[in-house]
Design an enzyme around this catalytic site. Sequence first.
Site, PDB file in Angstrom:
ATOM      1  N   GLN A 182     -39.373  36.345  99.115  1.00  0.00           N
ATOM      2  CA  GLN A 182     -39.650  36.929  97.804  1.00  0.00           C
ATOM      3  C   GLN A 182     -40.496  35.934  97.010  1.00  0.00           C
ATOM      4  OE1 GLN A 182     -38.962  39.904  96.746  1.00  0.00           O
ATOM      5  NE2 GLN A 182     -37.276  40.668  97.985  1.00  0.00           N
ATOM      6  N   TYR A 210     -32.451  44.649 108.195  1.00  0.00           N
ATOM      7  CA  TYR A 210     -33.667  43.984 107.681  1.00  0.00           C
ATOM      8  C   TYR A 210     -33.302  42.722 106.879  1.00  0.00           C
ATOM      9  CZ  TYR A 210     -34.684  49.098 107.819  1.00  0.00           C
ATOM     10  OH  TYR A 210     -34.749  50.433 108.137  1.00  0.00           O
ATOM     11  N   ASN A 215     -31.815  36.055 102.801  1.00  0.00           N
ATOM     12  CA  ASN A 215     -31.940  35.942 101.348  1.00  0.00           C
ATOM     13  C   ASN A 215     -30.738  36.551 100.627  1.00  0.00           C
ATOM     14  OD1 ASN A 215     -33.461  35.382  98.887  1.00  0.00           O
ATOM     15  ND2 ASN A 215     -33.816  37.582  98.758  1.00  0.00           N
ATOM     16  N   GLU A 231     -32.025  41.601 112.201  1.00  0.00           N
ATOM     17  CA  GLU A 231     -33.422  41.276 111.895  1.00  0.00           C
ATOM     18  C   GLU A 231     -34.172  41.174 113.224  1.00  0.00           C
ATOM     19  OE1 GLU A 231     -36.969  40.551 110.713  1.00  0.00           O
ATOM     20  OE2 GLU A 231     -35.453  40.869 109.144  1.00  0.00           O
ATOM     21  N   ASP A 293     -32.765  46.585 102.940  1.00  0.00           N
ATOM     22  CA  ASP A 293     -33.951  46.129 102.201  1.00  0.00           C
ATOM     23  C   ASP A 293     -35.149  46.383 103.117  1.00  0.00           C
ATOM     24  OD1 ASP A 293     -35.826  44.916 100.613  1.00  0.00           O
ATOM     25  OD2 ASP A 293     -35.057  42.881 100.849  1.00  0.00           O
ATOM     26  N   CYS A 318     -38.967  48.046  97.935  1.00  0.00           N
ATOM     27  CA  CYS A 318     -40.244  47.536  97.430  1.00  0.00           C
ATOM     28  C   CYS A 318     -41.252  48.668  97.256  1.00  0.00           C
ATOM     29  CB  CYS A 318     -40.803  46.456  98.364  1.00  0.00           C
ATOM     30  SG  CYS A 318     -41.123  47.026 100.048  1.00  0.00           S
ATOM     31  N   GLU A 352     -40.257  46.665  92.335  1.00  0.00           N
ATOM     32  CA  GLU A 352     -39.082  46.386  93.162  1.00  0.00           C
ATOM     33  C   GLU A 352     -37.887  47.018  92.459  1.00  0.00           C
ATOM     34  OE1 GLU A 352     -38.196  43.851  96.729  1.00  0.00           O
ATOM     35  OE2 GLU A 352     -40.069  44.185  95.658  1.00  0.00           O
TER      36      GLU A 352
END
EC number: 2.1.1.-
Length: 367
Positions: A182, A210, A215, A231, A293, A318, A352
Site C-alpha cells: 500500500q 490475496y 499487511n 497468496e 482484498d 481497490c 479504496e
Amino acid sequence: MSDYTQQLQDKKDHLKTLFAGLDVPEWEVYESPDKHYRMRAEFRIWHEGGEMFYAMFEKGQKAGGASLIRCDRFEAASEAVNRLMPELIAVAAQSAELRNRWYAVEFLSTLSGEMLVTMIYHKRLDNEWMQAAQALQQQLDISVIGRSRGQKIVLKQDYVTETLKVGNRDFRYRQIEGSFTQPNAAVCQKMLEWACGAAEGLDGDLLELYCGNGNFTLPLSEKFERVLATEISKTSVSAAQWNIEANRIGNIKIARLSAEEFTEAYTGKREFKRLKDGGIALTDYAFSTIFVDPPRAGIDEETLKLVSQFDNIIYISCNPETLRTNLDTLAETHTVERAALFDQFPFTHHIESGVLLKKKILGKSKR
C-alpha cells in the site's frame, strides 16, 4: 472548502451514487494527509543539453518533450523522497558511470525514512558501475539496486522494513522491491485499524484470500483463534513468512495458492501437495470469517460462491465498480453492516473502500 476536502467529498458522492439501490450504511470516511503521503515514487530521468532531471509525462500522451513535466520536487511523495531527490541527482551527475544512459528511478521509503532506490539503465551494468553505485549508496546512506535488461544487481538489500502502528502494537513489515505494498502508509494504518474494528468479537478462525505480504494478516491475527492466509506470489509469500516470524506471531499459516486454487481445495475438487507439505489440513479449521482484498478485477464467480458461505465477510476493494458487482451477489445472502472510504490515492479518481458483511438470519437483515 479546500481542494483536498472537495475531492474527498466528490469521492464520497460517487460511492453514494454507485451503491444506490443497495442497503449500505453511512460511509465512514478516512482522510489522507494532503501531501507527502506516498511512500513510493517513480520518475523518468531526462537528459537535455548536458542537464539531467526527474520527469513525468502528461497522462494519456506519448512520452516525449511535448508532454514532459519536470519534477525537481514531488509533493505527493514522502518527505524522505523529496529530501533525497536533489542529492541523488547531484551525486549521480558527477559520475559518468552513474549518469550515462540512466533511464528511470524508483524510490521506496518508509515512515522512519529508510530508503531503497532502484536505478534503471539502458546499458549493461559492469564492475565500474557497481563501484560508483556503492560509493553513492554509502554517501547517501541508502540501499541501491541497479536494473537493466536481464540484470538486477542488489548492492545491499532489495527491501525496506516498514513499521505500522495498529492499536497499541507496532507491526514490522518487509516490503520487497517490485512487489505490491500500500503506497499511502498513513491511510494504510487507518485501514488496518478499521479492519481490526470490523473483526472485533467475531472470534473463531479466519480465512484470508490475496494476503500479499501479510499487511492485514498480522494485526487481524490478534482477533481470531487461527488464521489461514493464501497468496500466489512467491515473493509475497516469502515476505509474509518473514513478517510472521519477525512479529513473533504463532497462529498464522500461509498457503501458496491462488483464490481459484483454494476454492478447489476447500470444496474438495482438488488436492494440493502445497497444503500437505505446509502441514495444513482444512478440516482442522472452524472458519467464522473470510477476509478478501482482491485485485481490481474483483472476485471471480467461483470464489464468490465460496465467500458467500461464510458468516462474516470483510472485503477491502481497490475498485468500487467491481465491489458493487460483487455486492449485488453477496447481498442475496448477507447484509452490509459497515462501509468505509479510505483516501489512499488523493487527487486521483482511485477509491479504496471496505465493507463488513454478515449473513442474514432467516432471510432478515441483522441491521
